[in-house]
Design an enzyme around this catalytic site. Structure first.
Site, PDB file in Angstrom:
ATOM      1  N   GLU A 248      -1.753  -7.893   1.473  1.00  0.00           N
ATOM      2  CA  GLU A 248      -1.285  -6.929   2.486  1.00  0.00           C
ATOM      3  C   GLU A 248      -0.448  -7.515   3.535  1.00  0.00           C
ATOM      4  O   GLU A 248      -0.956  -7.303   4.830  1.00  0.00           O
ATOM      5  CB  GLU A 248      -2.504  -6.076   2.813  1.00  0.00           C
ATOM      6  CG  GLU A 248      -3.238  -5.152   1.759  1.00  0.00           C
ATOM      7  CD  GLU A 248      -4.058  -4.377   2.234  1.00  0.00           C
ATOM      8  OE1 GLU A 248      -4.865  -4.416   3.358  1.00  0.00           O
ATOM      9  OE2 GLU A 248      -4.202  -3.124   1.545  1.00  0.00           O
TER      10      GLU A 248
ATOM     11  N   GLU B 188      -3.919  -0.988  -5.360  1.00  0.00           N
ATOM     12  CA  GLU B 188      -4.974  -0.353  -4.671  1.00  0.00           C
ATOM     13  C   GLU B 188      -4.758   1.106  -4.631  1.00  0.00           C
ATOM     14  O   GLU B 188      -4.167   1.647  -3.856  1.00  0.00           O
ATOM     15  CB  GLU B 188      -5.489  -0.873  -3.430  1.00  0.00           C
ATOM     16  CG  GLU B 188      -5.892  -2.443  -3.463  1.00  0.00           C
ATOM     17  CD  GLU B 188      -6.490  -2.659  -2.159  1.00  0.00           C
ATOM     18  OE1 GLU B 188      -6.464  -1.922  -1.060  1.00  0.00           O
ATOM     19  OE2 GLU B 188      -6.526  -3.756  -1.792  1.00  0.00           O
TER      20      GLU B 188
END
Length: 845
Positions: A188, A257
């Site tokens: 991320e 995710e």
């Protein structure tokens, strides 16, 4: 080959990179590669369903069962992070044992016939202490985390190489016969790079080259990283990812995710995500050309010890995942997703062979049609309207689509699955106190306040907590003396002075002359706190002792190395003759950790090193108290937990192993109302436990227990009643099902497709209690138009009066039963020409 961005050898580096990329592409073609449609394994494009199971968040004894349940749920891949601070607690000192035995975990996944996606990071976020970084990393001279910084890059490369070399030595990459088909570098990083600018871009480019240069023979991904350099695949994280496209046309569309719920924070309500919406989000992603989907989490588990991050992340990391914290199926979520995966796999040959044709079916409705190479097609029919049903025409037929739902038609004709029509049973769980001949018999030891202990050192001014403790303990004592002149006015008029303390967090206990004066604490959103209360001072010397308590280190955000905690001040006393006295720059004495920690009171050997009070001398509601007891392991296999509702805040150990932090006194704030599955989901939409403890029950892994004489130690910071602590087991209370009379099922589709039957088939109800349980009673049954939900069903305007008969006949006394949803089972059709459903709830015992 780690170099700073101002390297003098760009030409050599680029030539080397081309060489590395070429060898990388050549080395993976035999095994794992990718194209614009999908990940390709041994030349075959695959739709891959994956789920996150983090090995340190459960015990090794739980791993085979978790992996097996994931496989039965239709998963192809297990995804996990690698937890640097667990594996390298001190520089160069490695730990790969117990629940950090990464190789054992991956080999168990391989034994089950599944693949692995290994997210090496080594930054993980994951609501994990310090985002997975070892705290010692902070103290390397000149380090800046996650940017174009030589000292950081050297450490990151060293650990990444360590993990890759270990995987190669154990032959665990798919390219050399193992189960690992994908790896991830960084995590991320996109939002961080945006904030840092050029040094961030240079760092992400470096990380990509470094990873590819390790020659794993499998593709690498970067999640939430729109500019991931080639050949790295950029992937999506979120509640929905259908809008996402990779940064190059030849990369597959991957969702690393898909959030199955959300984490629990101390002081927050507990979030959940309806199964219908999760299934809808996945079907939406697949119909838009997605080919890899990973559930984060599939099993969330437990933040044992002091591994929870945040700060203020709870010890439970349940995440409303398809497998609950204890490893039990969360129904209907697990079953509804299993049915979804089977429906998707029926369409797989069409999904991987080309792009869909999109056909509008109405204002908020559309079809995505995929062609099979062998002829024929598969279709996804979507209704995006969150409020109303839609009747759509497709092919030569009409289809009813519930609000906010997608129907899957593997042959462009028969619906085998709709995301809003749940065929799986709904299980309601309960926590049942374990019968014990006698309850826990507690002994107590009172922790010394700083006024009693020798301080470690004394300095002028206030110190930052993490730099002082280096996170070896949650606790840091700050102590100073105040001289009060006998002439002070407050001694005569009774207007006590006010002590004001500003702290960077996370919780604080204030003692005056050894007596608790008050407490304060922050929250995940606002970890900083202010204590401001009247204090009871006497003439002469007074000792102020502040116990500053950390509740996990932050796991997300820029400049890790600069974050702080503890009493940074100012500390002032108001209401003296002189007005306000600033105590911040006095001499302060410091003590890291508690005396009980130094004595290892939580361990078998340490607990016998002091005198414990017994019987009527055991203090209740006393701050800073250690409690201990022993107990025998209960019979059976049901998962166990401790009900801590009578306690305040502290930590728990069983046989010397830390279960984690308890904080049932922190009540959940938020809005817990009704929650409709339809419409966009976010983590605040559906919550429970408002006004109650954010976490009441604390998981006790059965494998931590001996048959007899288990040592349970609780350290209570605030004050609680240990006689209210219970060992409980988790079991099913009741199971429900809610099925419409013509609801599509995969089994019926396959029966018809095989030619064994040529008439429409009615769905069947399946009800099952836990192993060792039986269906003891039918609490509710209605075929017609029943209302409400599991636990609160009620009859509607239409009800077949013999609804109970079939269940009493076929189910009571059984562990498992199935009933066909047909009018003749319930004494005939109670309301012809009305769409009916069957709702039932049975008790398990």
């Amino acid at each position: 080959m780690a170099m700073d961005s101002n390297s003098k050898f760009p030409v050599i580096w680029n030539a080397l990179l081309v060489l590395l990329l070429t060898s990388w592409v050549c080395s993976v073609t035999a095994s794992v590669s990718y194209d614009q449609k999908a990940i390709t394994i041994n030349g075959q494009r695959r739709i891959l369903i994956s789920g996150s199971i983090h090995y340190p968040r459960s015990s090794p004894e739980m791993w085979p069962d978790l992996i097996q349940k994931a496989k039965e749920g239709g998963l192809d891949v297990i995804q996990t992070y690698v937890f640097w601070n667990g594996h390298e607690p001190a520089p160069g000192k490695y730990y790969f044992e117990g629940n950090y035995d990464l190789v054992k975990f991956i080999k168990l996944v391989k034994q089950a016939g599944l693949y692995v996606h290994l997210r090496i990071g080594p930054y993980v976020c994951a609501e994990w202490n310090f985002g997975g970084f070892p705290v010692w990393l902070k103290y390397i001279p000149g380090i800046n985390f996650r940017t174009d910084n030589g000292p950081f890059k050297a450490q990151m490369q060293r650990f990444t190489e360590k993990i890759v070399d270990m995987m190669k030595a154990e032959r665990l990459f798919e390219s050399i016969g193992g189960p690992i088909i994908l790896s991830q570098i960084e995590n991320e990083y996109g939002p961080m790079e945006y904030e840092l600018g050029e040094p961030g871009k240079a760092y992400s480019d470096w990380a990509a080259k470094m990873a590819v240069g390790l020659g794993t023979g499998v593709p690498w991904v970067m999640c939430k990283q729109d500019d991931a350099p080639d050949p790295i695949i950029n992937t999506c994280n979120g509640f929905y990812c259908d809008y996402f496209s990779p940064n190059k046309a030849y990369k597959p569309k991957m969702w690393t995710e898909a959030w199955t719920g959300w984490y629990t924070e101390f002081g927050g309500a507990v979030p959940y995500r309806p199964a219908e919406d999760l299934a809808f989000s996945v079907a939406r992603f697949i119909q838009k050309g997605g080919s890899f989907i990973n559930y984060y989490m599939y099993h969330g588990g437990t933040n044992f010890g002091r591994t929870a991050g945040g700060p203020f992340i709870a010890t439970s990391y349940d995440y409303d995942a398809p497998l609950d914290e204890y490893g039990l199926l969360r129904q209907p979520k697990w079953g509804h997703l299993k049915d979804l995966h089977r429906a998707i796999k029926l369409c797989e040959p069409a999904l991987v062979s080309g792009d869909p044709t999109v056909m509008p079916l109405g204002n908020y409705q559309e079809a995505h049609v995929f062609k099979y190479k062998s002829g024929g097609c598969a279709a996804f029919l979507a209704n995006y309207n969150p409020r109303s049903f839609a009747k759509v025409a497709f092919g030569n037929m009409h289809y009813n689509l519930p609000p906010w739902s997608i129907s899957i038609l593997p042959d462009c004709k028969n619906t085998v699955y709709n995301t809003a029509r749940v065929g799986a049973q709904i299980a309601r769980k309960k926590m049942v106190p374990v019968p014990m001949h006698v309850g826990f018999s507690w002994e107590a030891y009172t922790e010394e306040t700083a006024s009693d202990v020798d301080s470690s050192f004394t300095v002028v001014g206030l110190l930052e907590q993490i730099n002082t403790t280096r996170d070896v303990s949650d606790y840091l004592w700050y102590s100073t003396d105040i001289m009060i002149d006998p002439s002070e006015g407050f001694l005569k008029n009774g207007n006590s002075p006010v002590l004001t303390i500003l702290s960077a967090g996370h919780a604080l206990l204030v003692f005056i002359n050894g007596q608790l004066s008050g407490s304060a604490y922050g929250s995940l959103e606002f970890p900083k706190l202010t204590f401001s209360q009247d204090v009871n001072l006497r003439a002469g010397i007074n000792k102020i002792s502040l116990l500053s308590i950390a509740v996990g280190l932050p796991n997300v955000g820029p400049h890790f190395e600069t974050w702080n905690a503890g009493v940074l001040g100012p500390v002032t006393l108001n209401g003296l003759n002189e007005g306000r006295r600033d105590l911040s720059w006095q001499k302060w004495s410091y003590k890291i950790g508690l005396k009980g920690e130094a004595l290892n009171l939580h361990s078998l050997s340490g607990s016998s090193s002091v005198e414990w009070a017994q019987g009527s001398l055991v203090a209740q509601r006393q701050p800073l108290t250690w409690y201990k007891t022993t107990f025998n392991a209960p019979a059976g296999n049901a998962p166990l937990a401790l009900d801590m509702s009578s306690m305040g805040k502290g930590q728990i150990w069983i046989n010397g192993q830390s279960i984690g932090r308890h904080w049932p006194a922190y009540k959940a704030s938020g809005n817990c109302g009704d929650c409709n599955y339809a419409g966009m989901y976010d983590e605040k939409k559906c919550t429970i436990n408002c006004g109650e403890a954010s976490q009441r029950w604390y998981h006790v892994p059965r494998s931590w227990l001996n048959p007899t004489g288990n040592l349970l130690v609780v350290f209570e910071e605030w004050g609680g009643d240990p006689n209210g602590i219970y060992l409980v087991r988790r079991e099913t209370d009741s199971v429900c099902a809610d099925i419409y009379e013509w609801q599509p099922t995969l089994m019926n589709y396959q029966m018809q497709a095989s030619g064994k039957v040529n008439k429409p088939l009615r769905p069947k109800f399946h009800l099952e209690c836990d192993a060792g349980q039986k269906i003891s009673a039918v609490k509710f049954a209605s075929f017609g138009t029943p209302e409400g939900e599991c636990g609160n069903y009620r009859q509607g305007s239409c009800h077949a009066y013999h609804s109970y008969d079939a269940f009493n006949r076929l189910c009571v006394g059984q562990n498992f039963c199935s009933v066909t949803v047909a009018p003749e089972m319930f004494g005939g059709d109670p309301c012809p020409n009305v769409m009916k459903k069957l709702s039932v709830e049975v008790i398990c015992s």
